[in-house]
Design an enzyme around this catalytic site. Structure first.
Site, PDB file in Angstrom:
ATOM      1  CE  LYS A  53      46.132  40.499  32.379  1.00 55.03           C
ATOM      2  NZ  LYS A  53      46.041  39.304  33.242  1.00 55.03           N
ATOM      3  CD  GLN A  97      43.486  37.220  34.652  1.00 57.02           C
ATOM      4  OE1 GLN A  97      44.050  37.223  34.298  1.00 57.02           O
ATOM      5  NE2 GLN A  97      43.155  37.908  35.832  1.00 57.02           N
ATOM      6  CG  ASP A 120      50.558  36.531  34.980  1.00 56.71           C
ATOM      7  OD1 ASP A 120      50.447  38.027  34.717  1.00 56.71           O
ATOM      8  OD2 ASP A 120      50.036  35.942  34.984  1.00 56.71           O
TER       9      ASP A 120
END
Ligand code: NDP
Length: 304
Positions: A53, A97, A120
């Site tokens: 990322k 994460q 997200d």
């Protein structure tokens, strides 16, 4: 014989578009979208996803930072750090994460994010907007899957779609998105009684269960669009042979890394499907591209 549905061409188009808009923002306002990835502990897969990322952010001109916290981080410390990021004006996107190491609760940590920084798209508020089919930040992998299916030209509206897997990251939000696109959706899981009977009548099949080469031609309708979300590290040589025969690239992977990547769909399915995404190289590149796009959208929405 079907067509391999690669993710990279579509991902490249999205990335180019994001890079152009980031460059325009830099010129016009002197700022760029910024994202912070929060990683707790030293899970190697999480470290590797975060590196990918960061690399994408650098390539497209976004600003990124990683907040690394030790494995023993308490709930209160994590919440305090997320609160700081929520309040920081230069941070447009925050991604936690997953999975978080126990006893931290992933769902609870996601609920601490400001919904307009939840790039997200996992916050309950954003999932609620998805259920209502109203604009909002959307989960990146399911968004990529829908766009990939659209790129085949096969109509989603009116189709029968089977989704195998009901996680909060893939299966459940994807079911809402496909329903919003007017597909007739069946969500399957480990308690589904006759899986092959459901999947073999679906014009669109999405496999997201995390079991290498689980689906063979007998599970698939002739000419179907098959999206293989699975991304599994396989190290057993017999299993690698079952999936890939004597493919020298796979044998090389095994020698170099001790494993190779495999999807949930056996590659032989290409002989029966109309389209099949490779794994790796199908859905993965789109997940990252849509994360970049979400960060840009969060920036545009919050900073005008
Ligand atoms: P989870 O482990 O969270 O969920 C797996 C789902 O599959 C569960 O709903 C489970 O059912 C179901 N399942 C397991 N075994 C069977 C079976 N035999 N028959 C039917 N259903 C079954 O996985 P994720 O959703 O997080 O990930 C799925 C796969 O997708 C993994 O390989 C992961 O690595 C990959 N992935 C890839 C991404 C990408 O960008 N390419 C992004 C995210 C995931 P139940 O609920 O009953 O337990």
């Amino acid at each position: 014989m079907g067509i391999w549905l690669e993710g990279k061409p579509l991902a490249d188009r999205i990335r180019d578009q994001v890079a152009r808009e980031v460059a325009l923002a830099r010129e016009a306002k002197g700022t760029v979208p910024g994202i912070v990835a929060v990683i707790v502990g030293d899970n190697p897969a999480s470290q590797s996803y975060v590196r990918m990322k960061e690399k994408a952010c650098r390539a497209l001109g976004l600003w990124s930072e990683v907040l690394r916290l030790p494995a023993g981080t308490t709930r209160d410390v994590l919440k305090a750090r997320i609160d700081e990021l929520n309040a920081a004006d230069h941070v447009d996107g925050i991604l936690v994460q997953l999975p978080l190491p126990p006893p931290l609760d992933s769902q609870e940590a996601i609920s601490w994010l400001r919904p307009d920084k939840d790039v997200d798209g996992f916050h309950p508020y954003n999932l609620g907007l998805l259920m209502e089919n109203r604009p909002g930040l959307r989960p990146c992998t399911p968004t990529g899957i829908v766009e990939l299916i659209k790129s085949t030209g096969v109509a989603i509206e009116g189709s029968e779609a089977a989704i195998v897997g009901r996680s909060m990251i893939v299966g459940k939000p994807l079911a809402a998105m496909m329903t919003n696109e007017n597909a007739t959706v069946t969500v399957c899981h480990s308690r589904t009684r006759d899986l092959a009977q459901v999947t073999s009548r679906a014009g669109i099949l999405i496999a997201a269960l995390g079991k290498p080469g689980f689906f063979g031609p007998e599970h698939v309708k002739e000419g179907a669009v098959v999206v293989d979300v699975g991304s599994n590290a396989v190290s057993d040589p017999a299993e690698i042979r079952r999936l890939f025969g004597d493919d020298p690239k796979r044998e090389q992977d095994l020698r170099d890394k001790g494993y190779t990547w495999a999807g949930d769909v056996h590659p032989r399915v290409i002989e029966k499907a109309g389209w099949l995404t490779p794994s790796p190289g199908g859905v993965g590149p789109l997940t990252i591209a849509f994360l970049m796009k979400s960060t840009l959208e969060a920036y545009q929405h919050r900073r005008g």
